[in-house]
Design a protein around this motif. Structure first.
Motif, PDB file in Angstrom:
ATOM      1  N   ASP A  10       0.856  -1.168   0.000  1.00 48.51           N
ATOM      2  CA  ASP A  10       0.000   0.000   0.000  1.00 48.51           C
ATOM      3  C   ASP A  10       0.905   1.235   0.000  1.00 48.51           C
ATOM      4  O   ASP A  10       1.913   1.261   0.720  1.00 48.51           O
ATOM      5  CB  ASP A  10      -0.877  -0.034   1.263  1.00 48.51           C
ATOM      6  N   PRO A  11       0.573   2.265  -0.791  1.00 42.46           N
ATOM      7  CA  PRO A  11       1.426   3.468  -0.836  1.00 42.46           C
ATOM      8  C   PRO A  11       1.638   4.136   0.521  1.00 42.46           C
ATOM      9  O   PRO A  11       2.628   4.846   0.708  1.00 42.46           O
ATOM     10  CB  PRO A  11       0.677   4.401  -1.787  1.00 42.46           C
ATOM     11  N   ASP A  12       0.732   3.919   1.463  1.00 46.59           N
ATOM     12  CA  ASP A  12       0.872   4.533   2.788  1.00 46.59           C
ATOM     13  C   ASP A  12       1.717   3.703   3.752  1.00 46.59           C
ATOM     14  O   ASP A  12       1.978   4.135   4.874  1.00 46.59           O
ATOM     15  CB  ASP A  12      -0.516   4.769   3.406  1.00 46.59           C
ATOM     16  N   SER A  13       2.138   2.520   3.332  1.00 48.86           N
ATOM     17  CA  SER A  13       2.939   1.652   4.199  1.00 48.86           C
ATOM     18  C   SER A  13       4.345   2.210   4.383  1.00 48.86           C
ATOM     19  O   SER A  13       4.841   2.974   3.554  1.00 48.86           O
ATOM     20  CB  SER A  13       3.052   0.252   3.592  1.00 48.86           C
ATOM     21  N   ASP A  14       4.993   1.793   5.456  1.00 49.46           N
ATOM     22  CA  ASP A  14       6.384   2.169   5.677  1.00 49.46           C
ATOM     23  C   ASP A  14       7.264   1.545   4.601  1.00 49.46           C
ATOM     24  O   ASP A  14       7.086   0.375   4.239  1.00 49.46           O
ATOM     25  CB  ASP A  14       6.864   1.690   7.054  1.00 49.46           C
ATOM     26  N   PHE A  35       9.455   6.770  -4.172  1.00 48.60           N
ATOM     27  CA  PHE A  35       8.134   7.380  -3.990  1.00 48.60           C
ATOM     28  C   PHE A  35       7.285   7.336  -5.261  1.00 48.60           C
ATOM     29  O   PHE A  35       6.076   7.530  -5.207  1.00 48.60           O
ATOM     30  CB  PHE A  35       8.279   8.814  -3.463  1.00 48.60           C
ATOM     31  N   ASP A  38       6.215   1.209  -7.607  1.00 50.12           N
ATOM     32  CA  ASP A  38       5.376   0.209  -6.947  1.00 50.12           C
ATOM     33  C   ASP A  38       6.320  -0.749  -6.236  1.00 50.12           C
ATOM     34  O   ASP A  38       7.278  -1.247  -6.838  1.00 50.12           O
ATOM     35  CB  ASP A  38       4.530  -0.570  -7.965  1.00 50.12           C
TER      36      ASP A  38
END
Length: 155
Positions: A10-14, A35, A38
């Motif tokens: 997920d893009p919000d994951s660390d 950033f 994928d």
């Protein structure tokens, strides 16, 4: 064979810097592409064992910016499985070319990619001299040029 799972982060994951640093020299270098990439993690039942970061160079070209496998899982075919999965992901998303860049001193990496269907496409002269603040060595040699390899997905 153990059960592995590959999932897109997920893009919000660390960001899994610890794994990414196995294949790239610095966090600053990773931050140049991560950033906009994928990120995929390969896990066994206990831990994340491999990572890959895929970057869209154009509507037809997908680049492997980072691919790393933890030490205890190396030389077991995991990298080749990741390459096969990357080819599937690329084809499913309409890409026709898969590229990767590695150091001119990364003899094992170059051989690995060639074994997996990649051909040398070009060289970015002095890439490691111009993009890193301190000299980096691999196999006892200073890294200078980046070797670009490509795989034609329509073959």
């Amino acid at each position: 064979m153990e059960k592995f799972t590959l999932k897109k982060m997920d893009p919000d994951s660390d960001i899994p810097y610890q794994l990414l640093l196995l294949a790239d020299e610095t966090i600053e270098a990773i931050n140049q592409y991560i950033f906009d990439s994928d990120i995929y993690l390969l896990s066994d039942a206990i831990q994340d064992i491999a990572v890959m970061a895929l970057y869209q160079n154009s509507s037809t070209e997908l680049e492997i910016k980072n691919m790393a496998v933890i030490g205890s899982y190396r030389s077991q075919g995991i990298g080749s499985v990741l390459i096969d999965k990357t080819k599937e992901i690329a084809k499913e998303n309409g890409y026709t070319i898969l590229t990767v860049g590695t150091s001119d001193t990364g003899f094992q990496q170059i051989k690995f990619y060639e074994k997996n269907g990649f051909l040398k496409k070009g060289v970015r002269k002095n890439f490691f001299i111009e993009n890193y603040t301190v000299p980096i060595y691999e196999n006892g040699l200073q890294m200078r040029d980046m070797v670009i390899l490509a795989h034609n997905l329509s073959e």
